[in-house]
Design a protein around this motif. Structure first.
Motif, PDB file in Angstrom:
ATOM      1  N   ASN A  40      -7.132 -11.047  -6.128  1.00 51.53           N
ATOM      2  CA  ASN A  40      -8.118 -12.138  -6.110  1.00 51.53           C
ATOM      3  C   ASN A  40      -8.410 -12.638  -7.522  1.00 51.53           C
ATOM      4  O   ASN A  40      -7.860 -12.112  -8.498  1.00 51.53           O
ATOM      5  CB  ASN A  40      -9.396 -11.712  -5.363  1.00 51.53           C
ATOM      6  N   ALA A  41      -9.270 -13.604  -7.645  1.00 49.86           N
ATOM      7  CA  ALA A  41      -9.583 -14.236  -8.932  1.00 49.86           C
ATOM      8  C   ALA A  41     -10.183 -13.252  -9.934  1.00 49.86           C
ATOM      9  O   ALA A  41     -10.066 -13.439 -11.142  1.00 49.86           O
ATOM     10  CB  ALA A  41     -10.530 -15.418  -8.716  1.00 49.86           C
ATOM     11  N   ASP A  42     -10.817 -12.199  -9.442  1.00 50.61           N
ATOM     12  CA  ASP A  42     -11.402 -11.184 -10.327  1.00 50.61           C
ATOM     13  C   ASP A  42     -10.368 -10.148 -10.770  1.00 50.61           C
ATOM     14  O   ASP A  42     -10.688  -9.244 -11.544  1.00 50.61           O
ATOM     15  CB  ASP A  42     -12.549 -10.459  -9.621  1.00 50.61           C
ATOM     16  N   GLY A  43      -9.125 -10.259 -10.258  1.00 51.26           N
ATOM     17  CA  GLY A  43      -8.077  -9.313 -10.623  1.00 51.26           C
ATOM     18  C   GLY A  43      -8.010  -8.089  -9.735  1.00 51.26           C
ATOM     19  O   GLY A  43      -7.211  -7.188  -9.964  1.00 51.26           O
ATOM     20  N   ALA A  44      -8.866  -8.048  -8.704  1.00 49.28           N
ATOM     21  CA  ALA A  44      -8.853  -6.901  -7.797  1.00 49.28           C
ATOM     22  C   ALA A  44      -7.805  -7.135  -6.702  1.00 49.28           C
ATOM     23  O   ALA A  44      -7.656  -8.242  -6.199  1.00 49.28           O
ATOM     24  CB  ALA A  44     -10.223  -6.703  -7.169  1.00 49.28           C
ATOM     25  N   GLU A  45      -7.105  -6.079  -6.352  1.00 55.07           N
ATOM     26  CA  GLU A  45      -6.077  -6.190  -5.316  1.00 55.07           C
ATOM     27  C   GLU A  45      -6.732  -6.268  -3.946  1.00 55.07           C
ATOM     28  O   GLU A  45      -7.662  -5.527  -3.634  1.00 55.07           O
ATOM     29  CB  GLU A  45      -5.152  -4.969  -5.396  1.00 55.07           C
ATOM     30  N   GLU A  46      -6.238  -7.196  -3.128  1.00 54.39           N
ATOM     31  CA  GLU A  46      -6.724  -7.337  -1.757  1.00 54.39           C
ATOM     32  C   GLU A  46      -6.231  -6.149  -0.933  1.00 54.39           C
ATOM     33  O   GLU A  46      -5.245  -5.509  -1.282  1.00 54.39           O
ATOM     34  CB  GLU A  46      -6.214  -8.649  -1.150  1.00 54.39           C
ATOM     35  N   THR A  47      -6.889  -5.875   0.173  1.00 47.19           N
ATOM     36  CA  THR A  47      -6.505  -4.735   1.004  1.00 47.19           C
ATOM     37  C   THR A  47      -5.320  -5.052   1.903  1.00 47.19           C
ATOM     38  O   THR A  47      -4.643  -4.159   2.367  1.00 47.19           O
ATOM     39  CB  THR A  47      -7.686  -4.273   1.872  1.00 47.19           C
ATOM     40  N   THR A  48      -5.078  -6.336   2.146  1.00 51.59           N
ATOM     41  CA  THR A  48      -3.955  -6.709   3.007  1.00 51.59           C
ATOM     42  C   THR A  48      -2.721  -6.955   2.144  1.00 51.59           C
ATOM     43  O   THR A  48      -2.758  -7.750   1.219  1.00 51.59           O
ATOM     44  CB  THR A  48      -4.278  -7.990   3.806  1.00 51.59           C
ATOM     45  N   CYS A  49      -1.662  -6.252   2.488  1.00 57.78           N
ATOM     46  CA  CYS A  49      -0.400  -6.399   1.765  1.00 57.78           C
ATOM     47  C   CYS A  49       0.697  -6.780   2.762  1.00 57.78           C
ATOM     48  O   CYS A  49       0.516  -6.664   3.975  1.00 57.78           O
ATOM     49  CB  CYS A  49      -0.018  -5.089   1.074  1.00 57.78           C
ATOM     50  N   SER A  50       1.836  -7.206   2.245  1.00 56.10           N
ATOM     51  CA  SER A  50       2.985  -7.529   3.101  1.00 56.10           C
ATOM     52  C   SER A  50       3.534  -6.261   3.731  1.00 56.10           C
ATOM     53  O   SER A  50       3.181  -5.149   3.331  1.00 56.10           O
ATOM     54  CB  SER A  50       4.081  -8.194   2.272  1.00 56.10           C
ATOM     55  N   SER A  51       4.386  -6.418   4.713  1.00 50.65           N
ATOM     56  CA  SER A  51       5.104  -5.247   5.224  1.00 50.65           C
ATOM     57  C   SER A  51       6.045  -4.771   4.126  1.00 50.65           C
ATOM     58  O   SER A  51       6.368  -5.514   3.213  1.00 50.65           O
ATOM     59  CB  SER A  51       5.932  -5.550   6.453  1.00 50.65           C
ATOM     60  N   THR A  52       6.492  -3.540   4.248  1.00 51.28           N
ATOM     61  CA  THR A  52       7.396  -3.002   3.236  1.00 51.28           C
ATOM     62  C   THR A  52       8.827  -3.436   3.516  1.00 51.28           C
ATOM     63  O   THR A  52       9.211  -3.668   4.650  1.00 51.28           O
ATOM     64  CB  THR A  52       7.330  -1.461   3.198  1.00 51.28           C
ATOM     65  N   VAL A  53       9.573  -3.578   2.454  1.00 55.48           N
ATOM     66  CA  VAL A  53      11.005  -3.882   2.521  1.00 55.48           C
ATOM     67  C   VAL A  53      11.719  -2.852   1.660  1.00 55.48           C
ATOM     68  O   VAL A  53      11.217  -2.466   0.628  1.00 55.48           O
ATOM     69  CB  VAL A  53      11.347  -5.271   1.960  1.00 55.48           C
ATOM     70  N   SER A  54      12.893  -2.439   2.110  1.00 52.54           N
ATOM     71  CA  SER A  54      13.662  -1.449   1.355  1.00 52.54           C
ATOM     72  C   SER A  54      14.975  -2.046   0.878  1.00 52.54           C
ATOM     73  O   SER A  54      15.562  -2.898   1.548  1.00 52.54           O
ATOM     74  CB  SER A  54      13.959  -0.224   2.219  1.00 52.54           C
ATOM     75  N   ALA A  55      15.410  -1.593  -0.272  1.00 52.97           N
ATOM     76  CA  ALA A  55      16.699  -2.013  -0.830  1.00 52.97           C
ATOM     77  C   ALA A  55      17.306  -0.819  -1.550  1.00 52.97           C
ATOM     78  O   ALA A  55      16.594  -0.044  -2.193  1.00 52.97           O
ATOM     79  CB  ALA A  55      16.508  -3.175  -1.802  1.00 52.97           C
ATOM     80  N   THR A  56      18.610  -0.675  -1.422  1.00 47.49           N
ATOM     81  CA  THR A  56      19.321   0.417  -2.099  1.00 47.49           C
ATOM     82  C   THR A  56      20.186  -0.184  -3.197  1.00 47.49           C
ATOM     83  O   THR A  56      20.905  -1.150  -2.975  1.00 47.49           O
ATOM     84  CB  THR A  56      20.199   1.199  -1.097  1.00 47.49           C
TER      85      THR A  56
END
Length: 168
Positions: A40-56
């Motif tokens: 957010n504008a204050d620099g705090a991370e929101e609690t909702t994130c994207s789903s995870t993606v994996s790469a090798t």
């Protein structure tokens, strides 16, 4: 924030406003998991994130590659086996910086290859890349220039006059 994990713990690896980022310094043949979390504008991370993606990441290239038995028209390439490599690709270049490829890579199943049909009047360089079981081609070895064979314009002959039949 971009969070990543190679060991189960999701740590922040990038804090950026950009929608496209390159992450460098990754270990070969390692699976990384990523998710993106808004800030957010204050620099705090929101609690909702994207789903995870994996790469090798790709296999490591062979440690070294060498050229031997260089003749007027051929050369033998050899390199140590890379664990889990399904094959290799050898690339020939007509410049010492390996930027101008001659055709496409030559698919090779073993850790050696004989290149034929070379032109004596041309300089060559080469790289070797690993190929994994899925067909993904990894990073190259260091670019190496081939020594140019020298043309023979004369030969020396020595005759032992005591044992020859010359002059009869």
């Amino acid at each position: 924030n971009v969070r990543s994990s190679a060991d189960g713990y999701m740590s922040v690896v990038l804090n950026t406003a950009s929608t496209l980022q390159t992450i460098t310094g990754l270990a070969p043949e390692t699976t990384y998991t990523y998710k993106i979390c808004a800030v957010n504008a204050d620099g705090a991370e929101e609690t909702t994130c994207s789903s995870t993606v994996s790469a090798t990441t790709a296999l490591a290239p062979p440690v070294t590659a060498s050229a031997a038995n260089i003749t007027m028209t051929s050369v033998d390439f050899d390199w140590p086996d890379v664990t889990n490599a399904a094959g290799y690709e050898v690339y020939l270049y007509d410049d010492a910086a390996c930027t101008s490829a001659i055709g496409t890579g030559h698919a090779v199943a073993a850790s050696s290859w004989n290149a034929t049909g070379l032109d004596l009047d041309r300089s060559y360089a080469y790289e070797v890349r690993t190929v994994d079981a899925a067909g993904f081609i990894g990073a190259p070895t260091a670019c190496r220039e081939l020594p140019t064979p020298t043309k023979r314009t004369s030969i020396g002959i020595s005759v032992d006059s005591a044992s020859s039949d010359l002059g009869h």
